[in-house]
Enzyme design. Structure first.
Site, mmCIF file in Angstrom:
data_model
loop_
_atom_site.group_PDB
_atom_site.id
_atom_site.type_symbol
_atom_site.label_atom_id
_atom_site.label_comp_id
_atom_site.label_asym_id
_atom_site.label_seq_id
_atom_site.Cartn_x
_atom_site.Cartn_y
_atom_site.Cartn_z
ATOM 1 N N LYS A 278 17.582 -6.877 -30.855
ATOM 2 C CA LYS A 278 16.782 -7.248 -32.021
ATOM 3 C C LYS A 278 17.489 -8.354 -32.799
ATOM 4 O O LYS A 278 18.709 -8.474 -32.743
ATOM 5 C CB LYS A 278 16.640 -6.038 -32.961
ATOM 6 C CG LYS A 278 15.706 -4.958 -32.474
ATOM 7 C CD LYS A 278 15.625 -3.823 -33.497
ATOM 8 C CE LYS A 278 14.693 -2.719 -33.030
ATOM 9 N NZ LYS A 278 13.285 -3.132 -32.929
ATOM 10 N N ARG A 352 9.465 5.319 -26.637
ATOM 11 C CA ARG A 352 8.502 5.920 -25.697
ATOM 12 C C ARG A 352 9.231 6.477 -24.472
ATOM 13 O O ARG A 352 8.743 7.404 -23.839
ATOM 14 C CB ARG A 352 7.434 4.889 -25.329
ATOM 15 C CG ARG A 352 7.944 3.686 -24.609
ATOM 16 C CD ARG A 352 6.980 2.512 -24.673
ATOM 17 N NE ARG A 352 6.954 1.885 -26.010
ATOM 18 C CZ ARG A 352 6.169 0.870 -26.340
ATOM 19 N NH1 ARG A 352 5.328 0.362 -25.457
ATOM 20 N NH2 ARG A 352 6.215 0.359 -27.557
HETATM 21 N N1 BES Z 1 12.083 1.427 -33.609
HETATM 22 C C1 BES Z 1 11.261 0.339 -33.265
HETATM 23 C C2 BES Z 1 9.956 0.264 -34.076
HETATM 24 C C3 BES Z 1 10.068 0.051 -35.561
HETATM 25 C C4 BES Z 1 9.846 -1.190 -36.111
HETATM 26 C C5 BES Z 1 10.303 1.101 -36.418
HETATM 27 C C6 BES Z 1 9.905 -1.384 -37.474
HETATM 28 C C7 BES Z 1 10.363 0.917 -37.787
HETATM 29 C C8 BES Z 1 10.150 -0.333 -38.322
HETATM 30 C C9 BES Z 1 10.872 0.440 -31.788
HETATM 31 O O1 BES Z 1 11.815 1.021 -30.961
HETATM 32 C C10 BES Z 1 10.666 -0.939 -31.308
HETATM 33 O O2 BES Z 1 11.620 -1.676 -31.236
HETATM 34 N N2 BES Z 1 9.425 -1.267 -30.967
HETATM 35 C C11 BES Z 1 9.111 -2.555 -30.469
HETATM 36 C C12 BES Z 1 8.213 -2.367 -29.283
HETATM 37 C C13 BES Z 1 8.027 -3.608 -28.464
HETATM 38 C C14 BES Z 1 9.323 -3.970 -27.777
HETATM 39 C C15 BES Z 1 6.936 -3.347 -27.445
HETATM 40 C C16 BES Z 1 8.379 -3.318 -31.576
HETATM 41 O O3 BES Z 1 7.626 -2.703 -32.334
HETATM 42 O O4 BES Z 1 8.606 -4.514 -31.685
HETATM 43 MN MN MN Z 2 13.199 -0.387 -30.233
#
Ligand code: BES
Ligand code: MN
Ligand code: ZN
Length: 496
Positions: A278, A352
């Site tokens: 990230k 997931r």
């Molecule tokens: N933990 C994150 C989602 C999240 C985002 C939680 C903002 C709280 C606040 C999750 O694991 C994630 O990184 N999701 C990705 C999915 C994508 C890679 C398909 C996302 O939402 O960008």
């Molecule tokens: Mn994630």
């Protein structure tokens, strides 16, 4: 803050601070507020007549009786318009009053139950909401408590004149205490830094809950998960420096005669994104990526304390998601515990993965319902906003209706989103049964149909990404972990 319930007249209370209430538009207060007004020689009516007190929601007037009653101060909290009043109004009023009492350094506070008079709520519900509002509003995280000594109220006594209502009020108050305790626990876990709230620490917490509430507990390590072929959970854990923990708590474990409800919580103790790293900006927020697990642990604590007559299983797959030489990578193909294969597109779609094996594990209980809570997608936050509502996906109309009713009652709001098969096509893979992410659009929907591949029972998925961590203080919650889901889950279960 100790919670007590007493029979008597509020004006005769030995507390240093009294809390009564007023609906907007009322010129001559009745009930307990009226009795106190008379004891004060009409001081409350005077404030109303002079326009200094209107009874608007959230308004708090402070009066100094100077010997007219035993208490040093009286707080009158506004309940707003009677037509618009509901149980959420009770929580907010109780919170507004207790925060003012705390700021004035009150030690022993007496309050009437808000909303059980002309508010028309039943006394138990009103007492529960009065207690929840007060306890949740004065919550502070332990680390803050160490740094600065702040005002702390020693006791809150609910005073009820009508002896016939006392039992209901006692029941409601202790329910409120148990629920608020579970919320505080969940908030604490989210607020802890990620080097403290590790999977090992969450497992310790689960053992403490089990010991205190008489639940059964299992903590699975890497070897345990490997024996169960939990390839998806282990894929995320393989890059983690902290040992993972697959936690299972069971209330009424032996009672196979009771319907089983399984609660599953995403327990990513820190989500860096892994190899699909990230951006650094605001990455710290990902310490809340175990908000689902925290809610499940908090709910299990309350469920055990209340000894609900149901069989409830809480499952929290816990690990951090780190970039590492051993980490799983995009293009890997992983086999989950139901034999389905997953092509990794992004290691940041890790929630997931860990949920997949937890949802498969849940099936052994032949559950009447499985509810998972997960900070799963940024897309859900884009869709519904931050601090507004969680998304709910559900394959069973009855379960969805029950959860929506509990959401309505607790004000932990849920908004239904669709499980269209169109989303399933976007995770079709050339090399595996599915990819772990779809294309750019509909990210919240694709995450939900991915999870559906691992379910075989009535199931609801709650995406709590937008509501687990608050940027702004709420009516009865400070900034930080919200404990979202604890009140909702307990309310849902209580109504079964
Ligand atoms: N933990 C994150 C989602 C999240 C985002 C939680 C903002 C709280 C606040 C999750 O694991 C994630 O990184 N999701 C990705 C999915 C994508 C890679 C398909 C996302 O939402 O960008
Ligand atoms: Mn994630
Ligand atoms: Zn995550």
């Amino acid at each position: 803050m100790d919670i007590k319930v007493e029979q008597g007249s509020i004006e005769a209370s030995a507390a240093d601070t009294l809390i009564v209430n007023l609906f907007e538009g009322v010129t001559t207060p009745g009930g307990a507020t009226g009795a106190l007004d008379r004891a004060l020689g009409g001081a409350i009516s005077d404030l109303i007549a002079g326009g200094d007190l209107k009874g608007k929601a959230g308004e708090v007037a402070v009066l100094y009786p100077r010997g007219a009653v035993g208490a040093r101060r009286v707080l009158v909290v506004g309940l707003g318009k009677a037509e618009a009043f509901d149980v959420e109004g009770v929580r907010r009023a109780s919170a507004a009053a207790i925060k003012r009492a705390r700021d004035l350094n009150a030690q022993h506070v007496a309050t009437i139950v808000h909303g059980a008079g002309i508010g028309g709520l039943d006394p138990a519900t009103a007492a529960q909401a009065t207690v929840e509002g007060a306890l949740l509003a004065t919550y502070r995280f332990a680390a803050q408590k160490q740094r600065e000594a702040a005002n702390e109220i020693a006791s809150l006594t609910i005073v009820e004149y009508d002896a016939g209502r006392l039992d209901a009020i006692r029941q409601g108050a202790s329910l409120g205490e148990a629920v608020a305790g579970g919320v505080a626990l969940a908030r604490d876990l989210v607020n802890m830094p990620p080097n403290v709230a590790t999977p090992t620490r969450l497992a310790e917490q689960a053992r403490e809950i089990a010991a205190a509430r008489g639940l059964a507990v299992t903590v699975g390590d890497r070897a345990w998960a490997a024996e169960r072929h939990m390839g998806a959970f282990l894929a995320v854990a393989q890059g983690a420096g902290e040992p993972p923990a697959f936690i299972v708590l069971e209330h009424n474990a032996e009672r196979s005669d009771l319907p089983a409800i399984v609660l599953v919580g995403k327990g990513i103790t820190f989500d860096t994104g892994g190899i699909s790293l990230k951006p650094g900006d605001r990455m710290w927020e990902m310490k809340s990526d175990m908000g689902g697990a925290a809610a499940v642990l908090g709910a299990m604590d309350a469920i055990g304390r209340l000894n609900l007559p149901l069989r409830v299983i809480g499952i929290t797959p816990c690990t951090e998601n780190m970039p590492d030489a051993a980490a799983y990578r995009p293009a890997d193909v992983i086999t989950a515990s139901n034999g389905k294969t997953i092509e990794i597109i992004s290691t940041d779609a890790e929630g997931r993965m860990v949920l997949a094996d937890a949802l498969v594990y849940a099936a052994q209980y032949e559950p009447a319902a499985v509810i998972d809570l997960a900070t799963l997608t940024g897309a859900c936050v884009v869709a519904l906003g931050s601090g507004v509502a969680a998304g709910i996906f559900c394959n069973d109309d009855g379960l969805r209706d029950s959860l929506l009713a509990a959401a309505d009652a607790t004000y932990e709001r849920l908004w239904p989103l669709p499980l269209y098969d169109d989303y399933r096509r976007s995770i079709n893979s050339e090399v595996a049964d599915m990819k772990n992410t779809g294309g750019r659009f509909g990210g919240v929907g694709t995450s939900a149909v991915f999870l559906r591949e691992f379910t075989s029972y009535p199931w609801a998925h709650l995406d709590i990404a937008g509501v687990a961590l608050a940027e702004k203080p709420g009516d009865y919650a400070p900034v930080g972990g919200t404990g979202f889901g604890v009140r909702l889950l307990v309310e849902y279960l209580r109504r079964l």
